[in-house]
Structure formats: C-alpha cells, structure tokens
Motif scaffolding. Structure first.
Motif, PDB file in Angstrom:
ATOM      1  N   ASN A 138     -22.548 -17.235  57.295  1.00  0.00           N
ATOM      2  CA  ASN A 138     -22.447 -17.282  55.833  1.00  0.00           C
ATOM      3  C   ASN A 138     -23.717 -17.784  55.161  1.00  0.00           C
ATOM      4  O   ASN A 138     -23.741 -17.998  53.943  1.00  0.00           O
ATOM      5  CB  ASN A 138     -21.243 -18.116  55.384  1.00  0.00           C
ATOM      6  N   GLN A 139     -24.792 -17.949  55.951  1.00  0.00           N
ATOM      7  CA  GLN A 139     -26.094 -18.295  55.384  1.00  0.00           C
ATOM      8  C   GLN A 139     -26.960 -17.048  55.141  1.00  0.00           C
ATOM      9  O   GLN A 139     -28.095 -17.160  54.674  1.00  0.00           O
ATOM     10  CB  GLN A 139     -26.826 -19.257  56.321  1.00  0.00           C
ATOM     11  N   LEU A 140     -26.405 -15.875  55.427  1.00  0.00           N
ATOM     12  CA  LEU A 140     -27.130 -14.617  55.199  1.00  0.00           C
ATOM     13  C   LEU A 140     -27.013 -14.260  53.710  1.00  0.00           C
ATOM     14  O   LEU A 140     -26.355 -13.298  53.321  1.00  0.00           O
ATOM     15  CB  LEU A 140     -26.551 -13.505  56.070  1.00  0.00           C
ATOM     16  N   ALA A 141     -27.701 -15.021  52.898  1.00  0.00           N
ATOM     17  CA  ALA A 141     -27.520 -14.960  51.442  1.00  0.00           C
ATOM     18  C   ALA A 141     -27.931 -13.633  50.814  1.00  0.00           C
ATOM     19  O   ALA A 141     -27.484 -13.296  49.722  1.00  0.00           O
ATOM     20  CB  ALA A 141     -28.290 -16.103  50.782  1.00  0.00           C
ATOM     21  N   SER A 142     -28.791 -12.857  51.494  1.00  0.00           N
ATOM     22  CA  SER A 142     -29.266 -11.583  50.927  1.00  0.00           C
ATOM     23  C   SER A 142     -28.446 -10.390  51.403  1.00  0.00           C
ATOM     24  O   SER A 142     -28.688  -9.262  50.962  1.00  0.00           O
ATOM     25  CB  SER A 142     -30.741 -11.367  51.292  1.00  0.00           C
ATOM     26  N   LEU A 143     -27.482 -10.627  52.284  1.00  0.00           N
ATOM     27  CA  LEU A 143     -26.739  -9.527  52.900  1.00  0.00           C
ATOM     28  C   LEU A 143     -25.962  -8.727  51.858  1.00  0.00           C
ATOM     29  O   LEU A 143     -25.168  -9.283  51.096  1.00  0.00           O
ATOM     30  CB  LEU A 143     -25.783 -10.076  53.955  1.00  0.00           C
ATOM     31  N   GLU A 144     -26.177  -7.397  51.841  1.00  0.00           N
ATOM     32  CA  GLU A 144     -25.531  -6.512  50.887  1.00  0.00           C
ATOM     33  C   GLU A 144     -24.519  -5.579  51.547  1.00  0.00           C
ATOM     34  O   GLU A 144     -23.564  -5.151  50.900  1.00  0.00           O
ATOM     35  CB  GLU A 144     -26.579  -5.670  50.155  1.00  0.00           C
ATOM     36  N   GLU A 145     -24.738  -5.257  52.812  1.00  0.00           N
ATOM     37  CA  GLU A 145     -23.838  -4.333  53.511  1.00  0.00           C
ATOM     38  C   GLU A 145     -23.579  -4.829  54.924  1.00  0.00           C
ATOM     39  O   GLU A 145     -24.506  -5.151  55.665  1.00  0.00           O
ATOM     40  CB  GLU A 145     -24.441  -2.926  53.556  1.00  0.00           C
ATOM     41  N   LEU A 146     -22.293  -4.878  55.296  1.00  0.00           N
ATOM     42  CA  LEU A 146     -21.893  -5.344  56.617  1.00  0.00           C
ATOM     43  C   LEU A 146     -20.846  -4.400  57.182  1.00  0.00           C
ATOM     44  O   LEU A 146     -19.825  -4.129  56.549  1.00  0.00           O
ATOM     45  CB  LEU A 146     -21.321  -6.767  56.527  1.00  0.00           C
ATOM     46  N   VAL A 147     -21.114  -3.902  58.392  1.00  0.00           N
ATOM     47  CA  VAL A 147     -20.175  -3.031  59.091  1.00  0.00           C
ATOM     48  C   VAL A 147     -19.662  -3.761  60.329  1.00  0.00           C
ATOM     49  O   VAL A 147     -20.433  -4.113  61.223  1.00  0.00           O
ATOM     50  CB  VAL A 147     -20.835  -1.698  59.501  1.00  0.00           C
ATOM     51  N   LEU A 148     -18.340  -3.984  60.376  1.00  0.00           N
ATOM     52  CA  LEU A 148     -17.708  -4.694  61.489  1.00  0.00           C
ATOM     53  C   LEU A 148     -16.664  -3.840  62.204  1.00  0.00           C
ATOM     54  O   LEU A 148     -15.916  -4.343  63.033  1.00  0.00           O
ATOM     55  CB  LEU A 148     -17.038  -5.975  60.978  1.00  0.00           C
ATOM     56  N   THR A 149     -16.619  -2.566  61.909  1.00  0.00           N
ATOM     57  CA  THR A 149     -15.598  -1.675  62.456  1.00  0.00           C
ATOM     58  C   THR A 149     -15.536  -1.737  63.986  1.00  0.00           C
ATOM     59  O   THR A 149     -16.561  -1.789  64.657  1.00  0.00           O
ATOM     60  CB  THR A 149     -15.881  -0.234  61.991  1.00  0.00           C
ATOM     61  N   TYR A 150     -14.290  -1.720  64.499  1.00  0.00           N
ATOM     62  CA  TYR A 150     -14.015  -1.771  65.942  1.00  0.00           C
ATOM     63  C   TYR A 150     -14.528  -3.058  66.594  1.00  0.00           C
ATOM     64  O   TYR A 150     -15.009  -3.039  67.733  1.00  0.00           O
ATOM     65  CB  TYR A 150     -14.611  -0.554  66.653  1.00  0.00           C
ATOM     66  N   ASN A 151     -14.422  -4.166  65.899  1.00  0.00           N
ATOM     67  CA  ASN A 151     -14.667  -5.478  66.488  1.00  0.00           C
ATOM     68  C   ASN A 151     -13.419  -6.330  66.237  1.00  0.00           C
ATOM     69  O   ASN A 151     -13.090  -6.591  65.076  1.00  0.00           O
ATOM     70  CB  ASN A 151     -15.881  -6.161  65.843  1.00  0.00           C
ATOM     71  N   SER A 165     -23.868 -11.736  47.579  1.00  0.00           N
ATOM     72  CA  SER A 165     -24.697 -10.533  47.477  1.00  0.00           C
ATOM     73  C   SER A 165     -24.061  -9.337  48.173  1.00  0.00           C
ATOM     74  O   SER A 165     -24.520  -8.200  48.021  1.00  0.00           O
ATOM     75  CB  SER A 165     -26.093 -10.783  48.066  1.00  0.00           C
ATOM     76  N   LEU A 166     -22.989  -9.588  48.938  1.00  0.00           N
ATOM     77  CA  LEU A 166     -22.357  -8.524  49.715  1.00  0.00           C
ATOM     78  C   LEU A 166     -21.683  -7.524  48.788  1.00  0.00           C
ATOM     79  O   LEU A 166     -20.784  -7.869  48.016  1.00  0.00           O
ATOM     80  CB  LEU A 166     -21.330  -9.140  50.674  1.00  0.00           C
ATOM     81  N   HIS A 167     -22.124  -6.246  48.876  1.00  0.00           N
ATOM     82  CA  HIS A 167     -21.581  -5.176  48.040  1.00  0.00           C
ATOM     83  C   HIS A 167     -20.603  -4.294  48.810  1.00  0.00           C
ATOM     84  O   HIS A 167     -19.629  -3.817  48.233  1.00  0.00           O
ATOM     85  CB  HIS A 167     -22.698  -4.287  47.486  1.00  0.00           C
ATOM     86  N   ARG A 168     -20.894  -4.076  50.098  1.00  0.00           N
ATOM     87  CA  ARG A 168     -20.074  -3.149  50.898  1.00  0.00           C
ATOM     88  C   ARG A 168     -19.679  -3.827  52.204  1.00  0.00           C
ATOM     89  O   ARG A 168     -20.537  -4.310  52.946  1.00  0.00           O
ATOM     90  CB  ARG A 168     -20.848  -1.853  51.169  1.00  0.00           C
ATOM     91  N   LEU A 169     -18.373  -3.843  52.469  1.00  0.00           N
ATOM     92  CA  LEU A 169     -17.852  -4.491  53.661  1.00  0.00           C
ATOM     93  C   LEU A 169     -16.888  -3.534  54.353  1.00  0.00           C
ATOM     94  O   LEU A 169     -15.887  -3.113  53.776  1.00  0.00           O
ATOM     95  CB  LEU A 169     -17.137  -5.791  53.280  1.00  0.00           C
ATOM     96  N   VAL A 170     -17.196  -3.175  55.606  1.00  0.00           N
ATOM     97  CA  VAL A 170     -16.384  -2.224  56.364  1.00  0.00           C
ATOM     98  C   VAL A 170     -15.770  -2.959  57.555  1.00  0.00           C
ATOM     99  O   VAL A 170     -16.477  -3.423  58.448  1.00  0.00           O
ATOM    100  CB  VAL A 170     -17.222  -1.025  56.851  1.00  0.00           C
ATOM    101  N   MET A 171     -14.429  -3.058  57.532  1.00  0.00           N
ATOM    102  CA  MET A 171     -13.716  -3.810  58.568  1.00  0.00           C
ATOM    103  C   MET A 171     -12.542  -2.992  59.112  1.00  0.00           C
ATOM    104  O   MET A 171     -11.452  -3.521  59.344  1.00  0.00           O
ATOM    105  CB  MET A 171     -13.215  -5.140  57.989  1.00  0.00           C
ATOM    106  N   ALA A 172     -12.741  -1.708  59.327  1.00  0.00           N
ATOM    107  CA  ALA A 172     -11.685  -0.860  59.872  1.00  0.00           C
ATOM    108  C   ALA A 172     -11.532  -1.109  61.372  1.00  0.00           C
ATOM    109  O   ALA A 172     -12.487  -1.481  62.055  1.00  0.00           O
ATOM    110  CB  ALA A 172     -12.014   0.605  59.608  1.00  0.00           C
ATOM    111  N   HIS A 173     -10.316  -0.921  61.875  1.00  0.00           N
ATOM    112  CA  HIS A 173     -10.042  -1.037  63.318  1.00  0.00           C
ATOM    113  C   HIS A 173     -10.471  -2.397  63.882  1.00  0.00           C
ATOM    114  O   HIS A 173     -11.079  -2.468  64.951  1.00  0.00           O
ATOM    115  CB  HIS A 173     -10.756   0.079  64.082  1.00  0.00           C
TER     116      HIS A 173
END
Length: 305
Positions: free
Chosen positions: A138-151, A164-172
């Motif tokens: 949670n110190q990744l202050a500039s992060l705008e897009e994170l993909v965590l699918t299949y984790n 700063s997070l705009h897009r978050l993908v957490m499918a599967h």
C-alpha cells in the motif's frame, strides 16, 4: 547566424538521441548492463515466437539476476510467461520503474520492499499463483492499474489508501469477501470481480469515481445494496448470479448506461425498475425468468434512448 544554426542542430541531435534511447527496447540483460544508465525499456518476456511456433533456442527464465538493480533509469520491465518463482530484492531499487509485467510466472510471493517502487503505475500479476501481498504494497502511491487475476490472494489492508488506482482486475481470485479497506480506493474507475465467490459487498460510498464494475459469476442471491452508493456508475454486470429481483432502489443509479443480468435463472422484474434509469442504453437479461412481454417493453424503452 551560423553559430545559432549550429547550436539548434546540436540541440535537435541531442534530443533525437535521447528519444532514441528511451524508445529502444533491450531484450537481453547482459546487453543492458553494458550501458546500465541508458536503458529505459527491458523486455525479457518468453514467447514461442511471432508465428506461435516452438523455438528451442528461446528458453524461459528461471532466475532473474540481482544485477537488474543496476538499471537505475529503467521505466518498463516485462518478464511475462517465464518460470520465475521469486524476484531478486534488488528489483526494488528501480526507483524510475513505471510498468512491471510479471504475468504468467510461478511466483509465490513478492519482495517485501515492493513498496519502494514509488514511480510504479502499472503492475500485471496475472496468473502468478500469489496467495498474499507484502504489507508494503500500500506504499505504491503512484499505482494506477493492478491486475491480480487468477491469484488466490487473501487480502486485508494491503491495498488501503491507494488513491491513484484507477483500474483493478481481480477476476478468478477465489474471493469470498471484500475487505472494508477497499472503500479507501477513492480514485477507482473500473473494478473487475468476475468469477469469485462473493455473496455480499462492503460499504462503497467513498468510491465516488467508480464507473464500471464487473460482478459476473459470483454467488449474489440479492442485489448488493452497497452498489446503490456508486453515484457515478455507468456499467454494471451481475450476470451468472442467483438474483431473483431487481429492486426499485436501482433508480439511485441515475448515471447507469448499461446493465447485464444474464443467466440469473430466477430473476423477475417490473418495468418501472428500469424506466427510472434515464441514461440506460443497454439492457441484457438472457436466460432469466422475466416474461417475454416485459422484456419486449424494456427493450423498447432502452431502444428509444
């Protein structure tokens, strides 16, 4: 005049060289280390080849050298589809890194100092086998897009405060619940939670910029009331759940433009629930219990928008 033209030419040449350096993509760490401060993009991804054919001369990485930390100006690092099981701690020294692609590896954990990547804007962790994220995440202050699918990650406060997070993908991700801390992701605009095991959602009233949410293939038996707090929502997908009705309270989502309720086999509705949505231009409800006459009326209403 001649001197002025000469200076202009030198400046132009300098900027062209600099642009060329930033535009150049290295595909070998060994080559990149020959001029480490002049490397901005490094692509060590593993692919069979452009034609999809197997190439025995291309071998996926099983280990990434700690020498990677010497590329102080590196902005883009692609490591997709290798066989990495861990990352060297020196990768956290890449203070200029903006894009990190790790999808398709066999990682079980990330470096504990991952939060040191203060410039990171995009992180792709698709299909890495992660079960947890470091507390420094949670110190990744500039992060705008994170993909965590299949984790199959178990999350608590690891994403808290990433505004700063705009897009978050957490499918599967085998998620059974969403932590309350996700309500701090106030910059979120698109959120994908398809193919999990969710039955409820926490309060989402702080997500005032969220426009798109995917909740297909979960276990919702009732319309999640916290969705009504998303005043900016434009697209909602609740297909393949266990819904039986669309509540009248959906009229709170005045910006909604597109909804999908496909494959909710017990779903019935009243047309008033939909006609209260003035901006709706797309409505999908295939394989539901909504009678055909009512569906035709809904489609006619949406078709007039």
């Amino acid at each position: 005049m001649v001197i002025r033209k000469l200076l202009f030419s030198l400046l132009f040449l300098s900027s062209t060289v600099m642009f060329g350096q930033r535009d150049s993509v290295y595909t070998s760490l060994e080559d990149a280390l020959k001029n480490p401060l002049e490397v901005y993009q490094l692509d060590l991804s593993y692919f069979y080849g452009l034609d999809g054919a197997y190439n025995p001369s291309i071998v996926p990485l099983k280990r990434l050298s700690g020498e990677i930390g010497k590329l102080e100006n590196l902005e883009i690092l692609r490591l997709s589809n290798n066989r990495l099981t861990e990352l060297p701690k020196q990768i956290c020294n890449l203070s200029s890194l903006k894009i990190l692609e790790l999808d398709g590896n066999q990682l079980k954990r990330l470096p504990t100092r991952i939060g040191d990547l203060k410039a990171l804007k995009r992180l792709d962790l698709y299909y890495c086998g992660l079960t947890e994220l470091p507390s420094s995440f949670n110190q990744l202050a500039s992060l705008e897009e994170l993909v965590l699918t299949y984790n199959p990650v178990q999350l608590t406060n690891e994403l808290e405060g990433l505004t700063s997070l705009h897009r978050l993908v957490m499918a599967h991700c085998q998620l059974e619940e969403i932590p309350a801390s996700f309500n701090t992701l106030t910059g979120l605009k698109e959120w994908s939670l398809n193919d999990n095991k969710l039955m409820t959602l926490p309060k989402l009233d702080k997500l005032t910029q969220l426009e798109v949410i995917h909740l297909g293939s979960n276990q919702f038996s009732a319309f999640p009331e916290s969705l009504l707090e998303l005043k900016a929502l434009e697209y909602l997908n609740l297909s393949r759940n266990r819904l039986t009705e669309i509540p009248e309270s959906i009229k709170a989502l005045q910006q909604l433009q597109s909804v999908a309720f496909n494959h909710n086999y017990g779903l019935t509705t009243v047309i008033e629930s939909i006609t209260w949505l003035p901006n709706l231009t797309s409505f999908e409800a295939y394989h539901t219990a909504i009678v055909e006459e009512e569906l035709r009326a809904i489609y006619a209403y949406v078709g007039r928008r």
